[in-house]
Design a protein around this motif. Structure first.
Motif, PDB file in Angstrom:
ATOM      1  N   MET A   1      35.332 -40.515 -66.462  1.00 21.47           N
ATOM      2  CA  MET A   1      36.616 -40.886 -65.900  1.00 21.47           C
ATOM      3  C   MET A   1      36.387 -41.941 -64.833  1.00 21.47           C
ATOM      4  O   MET A   1      35.511 -41.818 -63.994  1.00 21.47           O
ATOM      5  N   LYS A   2      37.198 -42.955 -64.891  1.00 10.62           N
ATOM      6  CA  LYS A   2      37.192 -43.987 -63.862  1.00 10.62           C
ATOM      7  C   LYS A   2      38.455 -43.813 -63.034  1.00 10.62           C
ATOM      8  O   LYS A   2      39.520 -43.519 -63.565  1.00 10.62           O
ATOM      9  N   LEU A   3      38.318 -44.002 -61.734  1.00 11.74           N
ATOM     10  CA  LEU A   3      39.449 -43.823 -60.846  1.00 11.74           C
ATOM     11  C   LEU A   3      39.470 -44.963 -59.841  1.00 11.74           C
ATOM     12  O   LEU A   3      38.447 -45.285 -59.240  1.00 11.74           O
ATOM     13  N   ASN A   4      40.639 -45.576 -59.687  1.00 13.51           N
ATOM     14  CA  ASN A   4      40.801 -46.671 -58.754  1.00 13.51           C
ATOM     15  C   ASN A   4      42.109 -46.469 -57.991  1.00 13.51           C
ATOM     16  O   ASN A   4      43.162 -46.291 -58.607  1.00 13.51           O
ATOM     17  N   ILE A   5      42.033 -46.456 -56.671  1.00 14.26           N
ATOM     18  CA  ILE A   5      43.246 -46.338 -55.860  1.00 14.26           C
ATOM     19  C   ILE A   5      43.881 -47.717 -55.760  1.00 14.26           C
ATOM     20  O   ILE A   5      43.289 -48.642 -55.218  1.00 14.26           O
ATOM     21  N   VAL A   6      45.078 -47.844 -56.288  1.00  9.56           N
ATOM     22  CA  VAL A   6      45.799 -49.118 -56.300  1.00  9.56           C
ATOM     23  C   VAL A   6      46.645 -49.237 -55.031  1.00  9.56           C
ATOM     24  O   VAL A   6      46.652 -50.268 -54.373  1.00  9.56           O
ATOM     25  N   GLY A  19      39.843 -43.594 -69.017  1.00  5.21           N
ATOM     26  CA  GLY A  19      39.108 -42.626 -69.812  1.00  5.21           C
ATOM     27  C   GLY A  19      39.814 -41.294 -70.002  1.00  5.21           C
ATOM     28  O   GLY A  19      39.222 -40.346 -70.500  1.00  5.21           O
ATOM     29  N   GLU A  20      41.063 -41.196 -69.595  1.00  2.00           N
ATOM     30  CA  GLU A  20      41.833 -39.959 -69.753  1.00  2.00           C
ATOM     31  C   GLU A  20      43.150 -40.278 -70.451  1.00  2.00           C
ATOM     32  O   GLU A  20      43.670 -41.371 -70.329  1.00  2.00           O
ATOM     33  N   GLY A  21      43.667 -39.302 -71.145  1.00  2.00           N
ATOM     34  CA  GLY A  21      44.908 -39.502 -71.878  1.00  2.00           C
ATOM     35  C   GLY A  21      46.048 -38.691 -71.307  1.00  2.00           C
ATOM     36  O   GLY A  21      46.031 -38.267 -70.149  1.00  2.00           O
ATOM     37  N   HIS A  22      47.011 -38.449 -72.165  1.00  2.00           N
ATOM     38  CA  HIS A  22      48.223 -37.746 -71.757  1.00  2.00           C
ATOM     39  C   HIS A  22      47.950 -36.309 -71.311  1.00  2.00           C
ATOM     40  O   HIS A  22      48.667 -35.794 -70.455  1.00  2.00           O
ATOM     41  N   SER A  23      46.959 -35.667 -71.885  1.00  2.00           N
ATOM     42  CA  SER A  23      46.714 -34.247 -71.573  1.00  2.00           C
ATOM     43  C   SER A  23      46.502 -34.024 -70.080  1.00  2.00           C
ATOM     44  O   SER A  23      47.192 -33.219 -69.456  1.00  2.00           O
ATOM     45  N   LEU A  24      45.567 -34.725 -69.506  1.00  2.00           N
ATOM     46  CA  LEU A  24      45.281 -34.546 -68.076  1.00  2.00           C
ATOM     47  C   LEU A  24      46.425 -35.072 -67.210  1.00  2.00           C
ATOM     48  O   LEU A  24      46.866 -34.411 -66.276  1.00  2.00           O
TER      49      LEU A  24
END
Length: 96
Positions: A1-6, A19-24
């Motif tokens: 999972m990649k995470l970026n605070i916009v 890297g994540e879809g609708h489920s999470l």
């Protein structure tokens, strides 16, 4: 999972999640919306072929969107743990 605070403001948080879809994201959105401090929570997946989504959280004046997200993630984790326990119990019953 990649995470970026916009966006990280006093009443608004916007995260880009890769890297994540609708489920999470749907689970997080539902958990965030259950909190009284939250005005709005949602996510968008710009295109099915794109490997990123954006999660938005806005909270009431004087509340912290990061705290709301952290609490919601904890709530989601508890819901999943409860589901797994009940599922395991049912599987055990069926196997006798």
């Amino acid at each position: 999972m990649k995470l970026n605070i916009v966006t990280d403001e006093s009443d608004k948080l916007e995260l880009e999640v890769g890297g994540e879809g609708h489920s999470l994201l749907n689970l997080l959105q539902s958990s965030i919306l259950a909190h009284n401090d939250v005005n709005m929570a949602g996510y968008t997946k710009p295109h099915p072929l794109m490997d990123r989504s954006t999660l938005f959280v806005t909270v009431k004046r004087g509340k912290d969107p990061r705290k709301a997200l952290i609490e919601a993630a904890g709530d989601a984790k508890e819901k999943l743990a409860e589901f797994m326990k009940k599922f395991d119990d049912e599987v055990s019953k069926k196997r006798g």
